[in-house]
Design an enzyme around this catalytic site. Sequence first.
Site, short mmCIF file in Angstrom:
data_model
loop_
_atom_site.label_atom_id
_atom_site.label_comp_id
_atom_site.label_asym_id
_atom_site.label_seq_id
_atom_site.Cartn_x
_atom_site.Cartn_y
_atom_site.Cartn_z
CE LYS A 1 1.26 -2.82 -5.36
NZ LYS A 1 2.02 -3.27 -4.20
CB THR A 2 -0.23 -7.44 -1.81
OG1 THR A 2 0.01 -6.04 -1.94
CG2 THR A 2 0.46 -7.95 -0.56
CG ASP B 1 5.27 -4.36 -3.74
OD1 ASP B 1 4.65 -4.18 -4.81
OD2 ASP B 1 4.74 -4.22 -2.63
CD GLU B 2 3.96 0.04 -4.74
OE1 GLU B 2 3.91 0.54 -5.88
OE2 GLU B 2 2.95 -0.06 -4.01
CD GLN C 1 -1.23 2.83 -8.95
OE1 GLN C 1 -1.52 3.26 -7.84
NE2 GLN C 1 -1.41 1.57 -9.28
NE ARG D 1 -5.34 5.38 -5.07
CZ ARG D 1 -4.76 4.21 -5.25
NH1 ARG D 1 -4.52 3.44 -4.21
NH2 ARG D 1 -4.44 3.77 -6.45
#
Length: 717
Positions: free
Chosen positions: A32-33, A216-217, A247, A592
């Site tokens: 995503k970044t 973002d987020e 998330q 993770r």
Amino acid sequence: MELLSGLNQEQAQAVTLNQGSALILAGAGSGKTRVLTTRMAWLIQNSLASPQGILAVTFTNKAAKEMLTRLSALLPINTRGMWVGTFHGLCNRLLRTHAAEANLPPLFQILDSQDQLSAIKRLLRSMGVNEEQYPPKQIQQFINSNKEDGRRAQEASVYDAITRAMRDIYAQYEIQCQQEGVVDFAELLLRSVELLKRNTVLREHYQQRFAHILVDEFQDTNRLQYVWLKLLSGPQASVFAVGDDDQSIYGFRGAEVANMRQFEKDFGEPHVIRLEQNYRSYGNILDAANALIKNNQGRMGKNLWTEAGAGEPIRIYEAPTDQEEARFIVENVKELNATGTALSDMAILYRANAQSRVLEQTLFAAGVSYRVYGGLRFFERMEVKHALAYLRLVANQNDDGSFLRVVNFPPRGIGPKSIEMIQSRAQGNSTSLFEAAASLEMSGKAGSGLMQFINRILRWKEMAQEVSLSELTSMVIEESGLASHFKQEKDGVDRVENLEELVAAANGFDHQTDLDDLSAFLSHASLEAGDHEAQVGTDALQLMTIHAAKGLEFDIVFVSGLEEGLFPHDNALNDAQGAEEERRLMYVAITRARQRLTLTRAESRMLHGQVRYGMRSRFIDEIPETLCKYLTPKKKVDPFFDFSQPTRKSSGFSLSEEFAVQSKSPYRVGQNVSHTKFGPGVILAVEGSGDEGRVQVNFREVGVKWLALAFAKLSIG
């Protein structure tokens, strides 16, 4: 085309959207970044936006810096002056630019959390308010939660005399801050929203300037942040919101996962693009995450996949005790490290901070280098150090450092002047502070508080000869007021759990009932809090809560403590939303891991100073067995209990057999019950029925007990 090279089809589609708003559902490890920064570069390169015409919002300063660094690497532009930053950072910039319109001095100062607390304490003193009746941290929480919901003092919700008084304090706090030209963090956002709402010319100016807004987020935005974004987005604006509803794990901080659904309604049927290809984990790990999260209702839906292959199955280990669980994990870590895996490529994740103590103790004994990420080691935590200071005074009244630490904590009216008097007496008589305090005749609140403190220390010293170390520790934590003090804090749950874990540590150290045992325990605590934790830059195993692990990834991940009541946590199981957020937290934990994921649980665990028997977490059972490898024989559970359904399922039994068992007793394994004396608990076992029967219940406060149904009077639910 160079910008788009290496992007998959969905990533490229998101980057090259020409107009309209978009909701990008970016799964864990889906890049995503890269999509966000490439989108910005693509807009600038194709003259769809200038660097000054883009507003990009992140949740951390680190993420903002990384975004600007990547953008500079993609395009030969000067990123200085671009509006890229956190909500608070961008609101500060807006208010600095328009301080007069916001009714602020040009050089207004920002109060951090500690500065704000000090300002509240100063205000309470000037108002003559009793801090014990209205604790400053509770006032701070009241003010900030109202501001984050967009409410000024006159709009704050009032339920009783206490909240009415807190509203009045909030009103005076606003006046004080305005007079002094200071703003707290929550004020930055609230005042920015108010400014944009009332100043049409200013709002339209920024709406025209920022034709492209990137967030973002997005799943972590709260109500007021969402309002701020809407105010800045004009009729023609393209809002590019990147997030993952699976998330969303910060509901306790006010994050509204519902903002993602609301976005679809407020931004004119935006493009919805799912980034589902994962570049982090093997297939079995992703399949486990997908299977787990499907149990949540109302998801926007996506399914992670990878080209990396299936990889290893999910390893599951069920230990008889928490000590055995820790030993298993540490032995695995040592074996992996010996065969070439760096310690820094491995992580142990846990739901609650208090779980780290047993792990730290085992790692220390095994000589394994570790680092607690995003937090302090167990014996370095503030609340634990306070409790230990009380115990040190019990063992040695000449310990002046411990005396100063807790003589007025929790607050008991012994201020700086009183402490100066004690220090002066001690210096003049060449005695300890404790002896000096005991010999002083002090009047008023300080005098009564000091006498109570002295008497308690002396009484605990006598009791140390008669009770076990764990009983003494529990007594000190309760009677000192530490437990009740931290229970009043907004984020005090972790601190209270750490204090309860200290009782568990003392329980494991009980050998005799004398002061020698206490001294030995205090020495042990000092050694554990020593300098054995790995220094920055050295290879070390990572320990952290799952909340702290968000955004990180490791080759090897252990998720420990997978028991009902621990993970999912008791406090989250009062409603469906809480249970679903716990499942999202488990989803974050699973994703993770890159190569190997191990899930562990203990059948018995020392909690609150008593042995607790826990059932296997529903989250383990929600992962298909075909993806798992049980390292110990899978323990059986009640076949009628299914956490995912409001009613039981037969699980292989005929309906007539199931009905026959049902009719024997209203109680079931796994059922939540409450007892008038022992409080809430979960049923572990049922024997017999009617007045002849009995149930085994794991009570949250007092541990496991057998109760006769003829006398128990349990209420269900």
